[in-house]
Structures are given as C-alpha cells and as structure tokens.
Enzyme design. Structure first.
Site, PDB file in Angstrom:
ATOM      1  N   LYS A   1      -7.934  -0.866  11.001  1.00  0.00           N
ATOM      2  CA  LYS A   1      -7.256  -1.316   9.774  1.00  0.00           C
ATOM      3  C   LYS A   1      -6.048  -0.420   9.520  1.00  0.00           C
ATOM      4  O   LYS A   1      -4.985  -0.893   9.116  1.00  0.00           O
ATOM      5  CB  LYS A   1      -8.230  -1.284   8.594  1.00  0.00           C
TER       6      LYS A   1
ATOM      7  N   HIS B   1      -2.410  10.596  -0.279  1.00  0.00           N
ATOM      8  CA  HIS B   1      -2.277   9.382  -1.104  1.00  0.00           C
ATOM      9  C   HIS B   1      -1.963   9.729  -2.558  1.00  0.00           C
ATOM     10  O   HIS B   1      -1.468   8.901  -3.289  1.00  0.00           O
ATOM     11  CB  HIS B   1      -3.609   8.621  -1.117  1.00  0.00           C
TER      12      HIS B   1
ATOM     13  N   ASP C   1       3.738 -14.218  11.816  1.00  0.00           N
ATOM     14  CA  ASP C   1       2.427 -14.676  11.371  1.00  0.00           C
ATOM     15  C   ASP C   1       1.439 -13.503  11.418  1.00  0.00           C
ATOM     16  O   ASP C   1       0.956 -13.137  12.498  1.00  0.00           O
ATOM     17  CB  ASP C   1       1.995 -15.827  12.295  1.00  0.00           C
TER      18      ASP C   1
ATOM     19  N   GLU D   1       0.849  -1.208   0.000  1.00  0.00           N
ATOM     20  CA  GLU D   1       0.000   0.000   0.000  1.00  0.00           C
ATOM     21  C   GLU D   1       0.875   1.245   0.000  1.00  0.00           C
ATOM     22  O   GLU D   1       1.742   1.412   0.868  1.00  0.00           O
ATOM     23  CB  GLU D   1      -0.939  -0.019   1.216  1.00  0.00           C
TER      24      GLU D   1
HETATM   25  P1  NAD Z   1       8.754 -23.333  16.760  1.00  0.00           P
HETATM   26  O1  NAD Z   1       8.080 -24.507  17.365  1.00  0.00           O
HETATM   27  O2  NAD Z   1       9.324 -23.498  15.392  1.00  0.00           O
HETATM   28  O3  NAD Z   1       9.904 -22.803  17.718  1.00  0.00           O
HETATM   29  C1  NAD Z   1       9.709 -22.652  19.101  1.00  0.00           C
HETATM   30  C2  NAD Z   1      10.651 -23.564  19.857  1.00  0.00           C
HETATM   31  O4  NAD Z   1      12.001 -23.139  19.662  1.00  0.00           O
HETATM   32  C3  NAD Z   1      10.423 -23.485  21.352  1.00  0.00           C
HETATM   33  O5  NAD Z   1       9.410 -24.384  21.727  1.00  0.00           O
HETATM   34  C4  NAD Z   1      11.799 -23.859  21.907  1.00  0.00           C
HETATM   35  O6  NAD Z   1      11.919 -25.242  22.086  1.00  0.00           O
HETATM   36  C5  NAD Z   1      12.777 -23.428  20.811  1.00  0.00           C
HETATM   37  N1  NAD Z   1      13.560 -22.218  21.116  1.00  0.00           N
HETATM   38  C6  NAD Z   1      14.861 -22.025  20.796  1.00  0.00           C
HETATM   39  N2  NAD Z   1      15.279 -20.813  21.187  1.00  0.00           N
HETATM   40  C7  NAD Z   1      14.238 -20.202  21.791  1.00  0.00           C
HETATM   41  C8  NAD Z   1      14.051 -18.927  22.418  1.00  0.00           C
HETATM   42  N3  NAD Z   1      15.026 -18.025  22.503  1.00  0.00           N
HETATM   43  N4  NAD Z   1      12.827 -18.627  22.918  1.00  0.00           N
HETATM   44  C9  NAD Z   1      11.818 -19.517  22.843  1.00  0.00           C
HETATM   45  N5  NAD Z   1      11.938 -20.736  22.288  1.00  0.00           N
HETATM   46  C10 NAD Z   1      13.136 -21.095  21.746  1.00  0.00           C
HETATM   47  O7  NAD Z   1       7.796 -22.054  16.690  1.00  0.00           O
HETATM   48  P2  NAD Z   1       6.586 -21.521  17.549  1.00  0.00           P
HETATM   49  O8  NAD Z   1       6.909 -20.112  17.924  1.00  0.00           O
HETATM   50  O9  NAD Z   1       6.189 -22.453  18.652  1.00  0.00           O
HETATM   51  O10 NAD Z   1       5.410 -21.515  16.458  1.00  0.00           O
HETATM   52  C11 NAD Z   1       5.292 -20.471  15.532  1.00  0.00           C
HETATM   53  C12 NAD Z   1       4.685 -20.988  14.234  1.00  0.00           C
HETATM   54  O11 NAD Z   1       3.424 -21.619  14.497  1.00  0.00           O
HETATM   55  C13 NAD Z   1       4.382 -19.866  13.288  1.00  0.00           C
HETATM   56  O12 NAD Z   1       4.906 -20.233  12.020  1.00  0.00           O
HETATM   57  C14 NAD Z   1       2.846 -19.842  13.224  1.00  0.00           C
HETATM   58  O13 NAD Z   1       2.429 -19.406  11.954  1.00  0.00           O
HETATM   59  C15 NAD Z   1       2.494 -21.252  13.485  1.00  0.00           C
HETATM   60  N6  NAD Z   1       1.135 -21.575  14.004  1.00  0.00           N
HETATM   61  C16 NAD Z   1       0.240 -20.607  14.370  1.00  0.00           C
HETATM   62  C17 NAD Z   1      -1.019 -20.969  14.862  1.00  0.00           C
HETATM   63  C18 NAD Z   1      -1.980 -19.883  15.302  1.00  0.00           C
HETATM   64  O14 NAD Z   1      -1.619 -18.723  15.359  1.00  0.00           O
HETATM   65  N7  NAD Z   1      -3.247 -20.201  15.641  1.00  0.00           N
HETATM   66  C19 NAD Z   1      -1.342 -22.322  15.002  1.00  0.00           C
HETATM   67  C20 NAD Z   1      -0.390 -23.272  14.636  1.00  0.00           C
HETATM   68  C21 NAD Z   1       0.858 -22.911  14.143  1.00  0.00           C
END
Ligand code: NAD
Length: 426
Positions: A263, A377, A279, A85
């Site tokens: 928005k 704009h 996300d 945008e």
């Molecule tokens: P992930 O599981 O890939 O990474 C998180 C893991 O990394 C932690 O559980 C931990 O074991 C490790 N880790 C290493 N260094 C860390 C630090 N400094 N701090 C915290 N953890 C650390 O990712 P996530 O954050 O659990 O999930 C994010 C993804 O899930 C996004 O891609 C999102 O789009 C997706 N997702 C979103 C939804 C929703 O929003 N409803 C549902 C399902 C999946």
C-alpha cells in the site's frame, strides 16, 4: 409522506445542473451554496466532465504536489503527484534526495504488451481445441491487426498467442491469450475489440461457446522496474540499513505486513497514475495480482546489502499506463502533468512511476525502522487536524505547531488550543 425513490428514469438525459438539483432535492437540501460547490468543476471544464462519465454532477479536487530531487536514468525530473494523503510527496522527495548524489534511479521496462483473454466453454475436446487455435496464429494475427490499423502503423499490434486449459468446477475451459503491443496506449479498448472480433472464429474452429472477451489486468508482459543504491552514510549507518532490511523481510514473509508495505508503494505509484489521468484501479489490480504470483502475497520490492555495504532496493510491477485514451488525453491537468515531466512515451512514464514507487517504499521502511511512521506524519497531520478544528489563516500553523509541541495530535486538543488562541491565551 411519500417514500423517496432512487429509481429515476432518464437521469442521464438531464443537464449537469438539473442532475444536481435532483440529487439535492432527493437529500432534502435546497442549498444554493451546495449547488455552487457541485458546479465548480475546477480545472476540468464542465462539458468535459459530462463527456467523461455518466450522470456527472461535478468533480472531486485532489491536491497535486510536485516531487523533487528525482534523478532517473541520468535525467532530472519533477514529478506531479495527485494525493490526499499528507506525507506522500515529502516521502518521495526525501528518499530521492538521499540517493541523488550516488546516481539516483536506474529503470527498465519489459515492453508494452497487454493480454486479452477469450474464455471458451462447453468444448467437446479441449486438447484438440487448444491446438486448433494455436495452429491459426497467422489468421489470428490478421484478424487482430485488422481491428486497429492506427496501432499497427505506430509499430504495435498482435504479437503472440497462448492457449491454456483451465480446469473449472463445471468442466474444462480453453482460455486464449492474445498478446498485443499497445505502444503508448494503456490498451484496454484496443485489446477488448480484438478479443470480441476473434470470438466467433474461435467458436467455429472448436465447436465451443465463447463467454468472456476482456483484457487481463495482470499485465505481466508490461513490467516496469526501478533499482537504486542508497549509500550507507546517506541513510544514517548500518543500523538503519539493517532495520530496513528486517522490515522488508517481514513483508516478504507475511501477507498482513505485505499488504501495508505494498500500500505504501502504491501511495507513490497511484499518485502519479492519477496525476496523469491513467486508470488507478487497473494499476492497483495488476500490482496486487503480481504480488501474489508465487501463490502467496508478498512484497513488490526487494532490499539487500551491496558488496560495499550500502543498501540496494528494487521494484518490479505491472505498469499499464498510457498517454492516449481515457482521461490521459482529455483532462487538461493530466496533459499539463505529463508536460512538467517531459514525457514522450508510455514506457518513459512507466519507468518514472516505478522509481517513485521505490522511493516511497524506501521512506516508509526507513521511518518504520527508525523513529516510527507517526513522527514524520506529525507536522502535516497536525495541520489537517487544526483545519478540522476550525482554524483559519495563520491560526492553522499556530495550532499545528502547538499540537506537535504537546506531542498529541488530536481534534479535541486542537479545539481547546484554538479556543485558547482566540481567547488571547497562547
Ligand atoms: P483508446 O481506445 O481510447 O485509445 C487507444 C487507441 O488509440 C489505439 O487502439 C490506437 O488506435 C490509437 N492510438 C493513437 N495513437 C497511439 C499511440 N501512440 N499508441 C497506441 N495507440 C494509439 O484507449 P485504450 O488505451 O485502448 O483504453 C484505455 C481506457 O480503457 C482507460 O480509460 C481504461 O480505464 C479503460 N478500460 C479499462 C479496463 C480494465 O482495466 N480492465 C477495461 C475496459 C476499459
């Protein structure tokens, strides 16, 4: 002629190139230029594209601009924003310039805790089930923390437990909330794993049946806040200030206006969320659910006059962004954008994003309350229209300038002006 079908078995097993061929053939487009367009994955390596999502055929490039003038908690930032945008980056720069000399933005964060929900149904005695779950808080802590030793080692893990009885049309549900500090991760996978692990235990303690086990995007234990004061003389006087407050009060009271007001805030927020590979849907869902938390949908920001007569604005909203997980770690551009901002923690990133959201809202309110949104704009929009009309090279700026002079930014006028230019008339 046989009917073409979208029922393609094993599409995911094909290479990216084969998938493109199939998609083009399906559309009847045997076009090598189109194939080349799909194969050009820009700054995301092709093999990474294929790793990130299913059935990948390419990427969709979005411009990344850098917002300047941002002074946040005493530190200067250049903030990359990914947006298609035209006026979004300029709006942030302008708002930030007008408060830079008075100290910029002050931010804070409520913590980095996420909520996972476990839905229990067909419970013989919901009140008793609720207490049975709450009494096992320490056992639950051990089960959750056991799922993620890395997170626990980094200072995160299970923090708290809430259990509510929700009266659904088919009968009461007992809903358990696991409150988990996910530190620098957005945490969806982390908390979903814990909820799934806990589910059979909850069933055995209560005699009910668990259905859903998933995080809530209403991340109200992970609120980012930003506030800022704009001096009266920096914004153009009391009439501008009062007009902006009237515009805010409209959003406060009317959901039709609040949707557009919020928005605008998300124009800024989503652009930084996107640039850092986070996300966007998670943040948007959380923002809008939070905006409706009082039972009606309202403004995410608040605006008021300070004791000294200046304009004060604040924003508070859920901000579940991370530096680990998903595309944040895997997209080289996301890593580069984090480096430009010198981001060291998810909390720091959340606070920067809140400041950008507030800045965006300032600019929108100011434009709406004064000259109207279209004037600002106009010049960028006129360039887009010139491009759409087929202008190339220095024709783009010349046609765009002419559209602004005429005060009408329309594709038919742009085409006519381009023709005149090419015929040697302008
Ligand atoms: P992930 O599981 O890939 O990474 C998180 C893991 O990394 C932690 O559980 C931990 O074991 C490790 N880790 C290493 N260094 C860390 C630090 N400094 N701090 C915290 N953890 C650390 O990712 P996530 O954050 O659990 O999930 C994010 C993804 O899930 C996004 O891609 C999102 O789009 C997706 N997702 C979103 C939804 C929703 O929003 N409803 C549902 C399902 C999946």
């Amino acid at each position: 002629m046989t009917q073409k079908t979208s029922r393609i078995s094993g599409f995911h097993k094909l290479s990216v190139s084969e998938r493109i061929d199939q998609a083009l053939a399906f559309a009847g487009l045997a076009d090598s230029d189109l194939k080349a367009l799909f194969l050009d994955t820009g700054n995301l390596p092709a093999e990474r594209v294929d790793q990130l999502i299913e059935n990948a055929v390419g990427t969709m490039n979005i411009p990344v601009g850098v917002a300047t003038n941002l002074l946040i908690d005493g530190k200067d930032y250049l903030v990359p924003m990914a947006t298609e945008e035209s006026s979004v980056v300029a709006a942030v720069c302008n708002a930030a310039r007008q408060c830079y000399d008075s100290g910029g933005f002050v931010t804070s964060m409520s913590g980095t805790r996420m909520i996972a929900q476990v839905q229990l149904v067909d419970v013989p005695d919901p009140g008793n089930a609720r207490l049975s779950i709450l009494e096992r808080a320490e056992e639950i802590r051990a089960i959750c923390d056991d799922c993620d030793p890395v997170l626990v080692r980094l200072g995160g893990g299970f923090r708290d437990l809430e259990v509510r009885i929700v009266d659904a049309p088919s009968g009461p549900m007992v809903v358990t909330h696991l409150i988990v500090d996910t530190r620098d991760a957005m945490g969806a996978n982390a908390v979903n794993t814990m909820a799934e692990k806990l589910a059979p235990h909850i069933e055995s303690w209560t005699g009910g049946r668990v259905y859903l086990r998933i995080l809530s995007n209403l991340a109200d234990r992970r609120l980012a806040r930003a506030r800022c004061v704009w001096k009266l003389d920096a914004i153009g006087g009391a009439a501008v200030r009062d007009g902006m407050i009237k515009a805010y009060e409209f959003a406060l009271m009317d959901p039709y206006r609040a949707a557009t007001h919020n928005k605008g805030i998300m124009n800024g927020v989503t652009a930084v969320v996107m640039a850092t590979g986070n996300d966007t849907r998670a943040i948007e869902a959380g923002a809008h659910a939070y905006a409706a938390r009082k039972g009606w949908y309202s403004s995410l920001t608040q605006w008021e006059v300070t004791r000294d007569g200046d304009l004060a604005g604040s924003l508070e909203m859920p901000m579940a962004v991370g530096l680990i997980g998903g595309a944040t770690k895997l997209h080289p551009m996301a890593r580069a954008c984090l480096q430009i901002m010198d981001i060291q923690s998810a909390e720091q990133l959340s606070r920067v994003i809140a400041a950008v959201g507030l800045a965006q809202n300032f600019s929108a309110l100011k434009a709406l309350a004064t000259e109207g949104i279209q004037k600002g704009h106009m010049s960028l929009h006129s360039q887009n229209i010139a491009l759409m009309a087929g202008a190339q090279g220095d024709e783009i700026a010349r046609v765009a300038r002419r559209l602004v002079e005429l005060g009408t930014v329309r594709i038919d006028i742009a085409e006519a002006e381009l023709k005149k230019l090419r015929d040697g008339g302008v």
